[in-house]
Design a protein around this motif. Structure first.
Motif, PDB file in Angstrom:
ATOM      1  N   THR A   1       0.853  -1.181   0.000  1.00  0.00           N
ATOM      2  CA  THR A   1       0.000   0.000   0.000  1.00  0.00           C
ATOM      3  C   THR A   1       0.891   1.233   0.000  1.00  0.00           C
ATOM      4  OG1 THR A   1      -1.885   1.095   1.069  1.00  0.00           O
ATOM      5  CG2 THR A   1      -0.195   0.185   2.519  1.00  0.00           C
ATOM      6  N   GLY A   2       0.386   2.315  -0.574  1.00  0.00           N
ATOM      7  CA  GLY A   2       1.184   3.538  -0.648  1.00  0.00           C
ATOM      8  C   GLY A   2       0.571   4.523  -1.619  1.00  0.00           C
ATOM      9  N   GLY A   3       1.416   5.260  -2.326  1.00  0.00           N
ATOM     10  CA  GLY A   3       0.925   6.296  -3.229  1.00  0.00           C
ATOM     11  C   GLY A   3       1.076   5.974  -4.697  1.00  0.00           C
ATOM     12  N   ILE A   4       1.463   4.747  -5.012  1.00  0.00           N
ATOM     13  CA  ILE A   4       1.779   4.383  -6.396  1.00  0.00           C
ATOM     14  C   ILE A   4       0.603   3.672  -7.056  1.00  0.00           C
ATOM     15  CG2 ILE A   4       3.353   3.081  -7.879  1.00  0.00           C
ATOM     16  CD1 ILE A   4       5.434   3.347  -5.581  1.00  0.00           C
ATOM     17  N   ASN A   5       0.189   4.182  -8.209  1.00  0.00           N
ATOM     18  CA  ASN A   5      -0.842   3.539  -9.014  1.00  0.00           C
ATOM     19  C   ASN A   5      -0.199   2.629 -10.060  1.00  0.00           C
ATOM     20  OD1 ASN A   5      -3.612   4.602  -8.258  1.00  0.00           O
ATOM     21  ND2 ASN A   5      -2.497   6.536  -8.495  1.00  0.00           N
ATOM     22  N   LEU A   6      -1.048   1.902 -10.779  1.00  0.00           N
ATOM     23  CA  LEU A   6      -0.546   0.954 -11.777  1.00  0.00           C
ATOM     24  C   LEU A   6      -0.576   1.586 -13.163  1.00  0.00           C
ATOM     25  CD1 LEU A   6      -2.255  -2.316 -10.485  1.00  0.00           C
ATOM     26  CD2 LEU A   6      -0.091  -1.271  -9.780  1.00  0.00           C
ATOM     27  N   ALA A   7       0.326   2.533 -13.373  1.00  0.00           N
ATOM     28  CA  ALA A   7       0.446   3.224 -14.656  1.00  0.00           C
ATOM     29  C   ALA A   7       1.912   3.562 -14.890  1.00  0.00           C
ATOM     30  CB  ALA A   7      -0.412   4.487 -14.664  1.00  0.00           C
ATOM     31  N   ASP A   8       2.286   3.696 -16.148  1.00  0.00           N
ATOM     32  CA  ASP A   8       3.706   3.791 -16.508  1.00  0.00           C
ATOM     33  C   ASP A   8       4.421   5.025 -15.977  1.00  0.00           C
ATOM     34  OD1 ASP A   8       3.623   1.375 -17.731  1.00  0.00           O
ATOM     35  OD2 ASP A   8       3.788   2.118 -19.789  1.00  0.00           O
ATOM     36  N   GLU A   9       3.687   6.139 -15.744  1.00  0.00           N
ATOM     37  CA  GLU A   9       4.387   7.315 -15.229  1.00  0.00           C
ATOM     38  C   GLU A   9       4.913   7.092 -13.814  1.00  0.00           C
ATOM     39  OE1 GLU A   9      -0.060   8.592 -14.690  1.00  0.00           O
ATOM     40  OE2 GLU A   9       1.129   7.306 -16.012  1.00  0.00           O
ATOM     41  N   TYR A  10       4.308   6.123 -13.095  1.00  0.00           N
ATOM     42  CA  TYR A  10       4.734   5.855 -11.721  1.00  0.00           C
ATOM     43  C   TYR A  10       6.036   5.062 -11.662  1.00  0.00           C
ATOM     44  CZ  TYR A  10       0.217   7.636 -10.255  1.00  0.00           C
ATOM     45  OH  TYR A  10      -0.864   8.454 -10.036  1.00  0.00           O
ATOM     46  N   ILE A  11       6.412   4.443 -12.784  1.00  0.00           N
ATOM     47  CA  ILE A  11       7.707   3.749 -12.841  1.00  0.00           C
ATOM     48  C   ILE A  11       8.636   4.454 -13.828  1.00  0.00           C
ATOM     49  CG2 ILE A  11       6.774   1.511 -12.150  1.00  0.00           C
ATOM     50  CD1 ILE A  11       6.811   0.711 -15.135  1.00  0.00           C
ATOM     51  N   ASN A  12       8.228   5.661 -14.240  1.00  0.00           N
ATOM     52  CA  ASN A  12       9.014   6.499 -15.145  1.00  0.00           C
ATOM     53  C   ASN A  12       9.330   5.820 -16.476  1.00  0.00           C
ATOM     54  OD1 ASN A  12       9.519   9.012 -13.500  1.00  0.00           O
ATOM     55  ND2 ASN A  12      10.279   7.452 -12.079  1.00  0.00           N
ATOM     56  N   ALA A  13       8.423   4.936 -16.896  1.00  0.00           N
ATOM     57  CA  ALA A  13       8.537   4.367 -18.243  1.00  0.00           C
ATOM     58  C   ALA A  13       8.108   5.411 -19.268  1.00  0.00           C
ATOM     59  CB  ALA A  13       7.675   3.114 -18.364  1.00  0.00           C
ATOM     60  N   VAL A  14       7.252   6.327 -18.828  1.00  0.00           N
ATOM     61  CA  VAL A  14       6.884   7.507 -19.615  1.00  0.00           C
ATOM     62  C   VAL A  14       6.929   8.705 -18.672  1.00  0.00           C
ATOM     63  CG1 VAL A  14       5.409   6.229 -21.210  1.00  0.00           C
ATOM     64  CG2 VAL A  14       4.409   7.222 -19.145  1.00  0.00           C
ATOM     65  N   GLU A  15       7.084   9.883 -19.227  1.00  0.00           N
ATOM     66  CA  GLU A  15       7.097  11.095 -18.404  1.00  0.00           C
ATOM     67  C   GLU A  15       5.931  11.985 -18.800  1.00  0.00           C
ATOM     68  OE1 GLU A  15      10.616  13.342 -18.020  1.00  0.00           O
ATOM     69  OE2 GLU A  15      11.817  11.688 -17.214  1.00  0.00           O
ATOM     70  N   LYS A  16       4.963  12.096 -17.901  1.00  0.00           N
ATOM     71  CA  LYS A  16       3.817  12.973 -18.135  1.00  0.00           C
ATOM     72  C   LYS A  16       3.962  14.284 -17.381  1.00  0.00           C
ATOM     73  CE  LYS A  16       0.283   9.482 -19.156  1.00  0.00           C
ATOM     74  NZ  LYS A  16      -1.072   8.969 -18.799  1.00  0.00           N
ATOM     75  N   PHE A  17       4.560  14.195 -16.192  1.00  0.00           N
ATOM     76  CA  PHE A  17       4.704  15.378 -15.342  1.00  0.00           C
ATOM     77  C   PHE A  17       6.138  15.476 -14.814  1.00  0.00           C
ATOM     78  CE2 PHE A  17       0.510  13.380 -14.785  1.00  0.00           C
ATOM     79  CZ  PHE A  17      -0.294  14.352 -15.371  1.00  0.00           C
ATOM     80  N   GLY A  18       7.097  15.126 -15.647  1.00  0.00           N
ATOM     81  CA  GLY A  18       8.477  15.092 -15.197  1.00  0.00           C
ATOM     82  C   GLY A  18       8.772  13.771 -14.500  1.00  0.00           C
ATOM     83  N   HIS A  19       9.933  13.672 -13.871  1.00  0.00           N
ATOM     84  CA  HIS A  19      10.309  12.439 -13.175  1.00  0.00           C
ATOM     85  C   HIS A  19       9.398  12.232 -11.973  1.00  0.00           C
ATOM     86  CE1 HIS A  19      13.054   9.188 -12.000  1.00  0.00           C
ATOM     87  NE2 HIS A  19      12.821   9.585 -10.757  1.00  0.00           N
TER      88      HIS A  19
END
Length: 334
Positions: free
Chosen positions: A262-280
Motif C-alpha cells: 500500500t502507498g501512493g503508487i498507481n498501476l500506470a507507466d508514469e509511476y515507474i518512469n517508463a513515460v514522463e507525463k509530469f516530469g520524473h
C-alpha cells in the motif's frame, strides 16, 4: 482524423458534454425566471432555513453539518437548493444498511489483541495513544509479528510486486485508483491471467473516474473474460451530482493474505518512469508481511462485498501461518 473522431466519440467527451448541457440548462432557467426574482428569493430563503434546520437535526458528523450550514447562510438564495441537489450521499436506505452490515462485519474480523496494545503502551505512551485513537475510530488494530519494507520508488515497488505475484498460490487482490495499459499494467496483467488460468482467485477493483481516460469502457468485462473477477467503483455517469466526487483512492495489493502493498503508487507507466507525463515521478510504497496483512485483506473484502452486494466468509482468506522470514520488529497499523 481518426484520433479526432475517436476523441469526439469517447466516453469522456460525451459525459462532459452531457454535464455541460445540464449546467447550461440550469443557468438558462435562472435567467428565464429572473423577472420573478423577489418571489423566488423568498421561496429559496425559506428552503434554505428549512434545510439548515434539517441539517442541524440530522445524525451526522458535526464537521459535515458546519461545512454545509456556513455556505448556506452566506448564500441563502441558492444555498438550500444547492444542498438539495448535491448534499445527499446518493445512497438509498437499503445501500446504507448494507454498508453498516459490512462495517460491522469488518469490525468483527479485526480484533485488537490486548497484549499487543499493552506492550506498545510500555514502550511508547505517545504511540500507544495514537494507535488506540486510530483503532477506536477506524476499527483497524495495531499488530506486532509483522515485517515492513519501505519501497522508495515506483520502480522498486513494481519489481517487488511482480516477484510476489508470481509466488501466489491461492489468491490475489488488486485495488487501485488508477490502472492504465502500458508496461507496468500489461506485465501485471500477464501474471494475473496466468494465475487465474491455474485456478487462483484473482480479483481487481479500480475507480472508474481514475481510469476513465486510461481504460476502455467495460474493461471489467474484458478482465472477466480472462477469468479475473473485476468490479468498478462508482461508474462515471453523466449526471450533475457530488456523487461523482465519491472516489476510491485506495492502492492495495494482497497476495495470499501473507504479503501486501500500500502507498501512493498507481498501476500506470508514469509511476515507474517508463513515460514522463509530469516530469520524473517520485512516490513510495510499503511492503507488509505477517499478521498486519490481515487488515488490508479485510479492507479489500469489505469493498468487494459492497460492490458485489455479496456476503462471504472473510476468515477463509486468513492464512493459518505467516511467513516469518522477514525481520519482525516494532508495530504496524495499516
Amino acid at each position: 482524423m481518426e484520433k479526432i473522431i475517436s476523441f469526439l466519440l469517447s466516453r469522456v467527451t460525451l459525459v462532459t458534454l452531457a454535464l455541460l448541457a445540464q449546467i447550461i440548462t440550469l443557468a438558462l432557467m435562472i435567467y428565464r425566471f429572473s423577472n420573478y426574482f423577489l418571489i423566488f428569493d423568498i421561496i429559496f430563503m425559506v428552503i434554505s432555513v428549512m434545510v439548515v434546520l434539517y441539517i442541524l437535526n440530522r445524525k451526522s458528523d458535526p464537521t459535515y453539518k458546519i461545512a454545509w450550514i456556513i455556505p448556506i447562510m452566506l448564500f441563502p438564495v441558492f444555498g438550500g437548493l444547492f444542498y438539495l441537489m448535491f448534499g445527499g450521499t446518493g445512497l438509498s436506505s437499503k445501500m446504507k444498511d448494507k454498508m453498516h452490515t459490512i462495517i460491522d462485519k469488518m469490525k468483527e474480523c479485526l480484533y485488537q489483541h490486548p497484549v499487543t496494545l499493552a506492550n506498545l503502551r510500555k514502550e511508547d505512551t505517545i504511540a500507544f495513544n495514537q494507535a488506540k485513537y486510530i483503532e477506536q475510530y477506524s476499527s483497524c488494530p495495531v499488530y506486532d509479528n509483522s515485517a515492513t519494507k519501505f519501497l522508495p520508488s515506483g520502480e522498486e515497488f513494481f519489481k517487488c510486486l511482480t516477484e510476489e505475484l508470481k509466488k501466489a498460490e491461492k489468491y490475489i487482490f488488486i485495488e487501485f485508483f488508477i490502472i492504465e495499459k502500458g508496461i507496468m499494467w500489461n506485465t501485471i496483467l500477464k501474471i494475473l491471467k496466468e494465475k487465474a488460468k491455474h485456478g487462483l482467485d484473482v480479483r481487481v477493483v479500480y475507480d472508474d473516474f481514475g481510469c476513465v481516460t486510461r481504460l476502455p469502457h467495460n474493461y471489467n468485462k474484458i478482465l472477466e473474460g480472462y477469468g479475473i473477477k473485476c468490479s468498478v467503483f462508482n461508474p462515471y455517469i453523466p449526471i450533475l451530482s457530488f456523487r461523482l466526487n465519491n472516489r476510491n483512492h485506495r492502492k492495495i495489493a494482497v497476495i495470499d493474505g501473507k504479503t501486501a502493498y500500500t502507498g501512493g503508487i498507481n498501476l500506470a507507466d508514469e509511476y515507474i518512469n517508463a513515460v514522463e507525463k509530469f516530469g520524473h515521478w517520485r512516490d513510495n510504497c510499503v511492503e507488509i508481511k505477517g499478521d498486519a496483512v490481515w487488515s488490508l485483506t479485510v479492507m479489500f473484502l469489505s469493498m468487494w462485498g459492497y460492490l458485489r452486494k455479496n456476503d462471504e466468509n472473510y476468515q477463509k482468506f486468513r492464512p493459518e501461518t505467516y511467513d516469518q522470514s522477514g525481520e519482525c520488529h516494532g508495530y504496524v497499523q495499516p
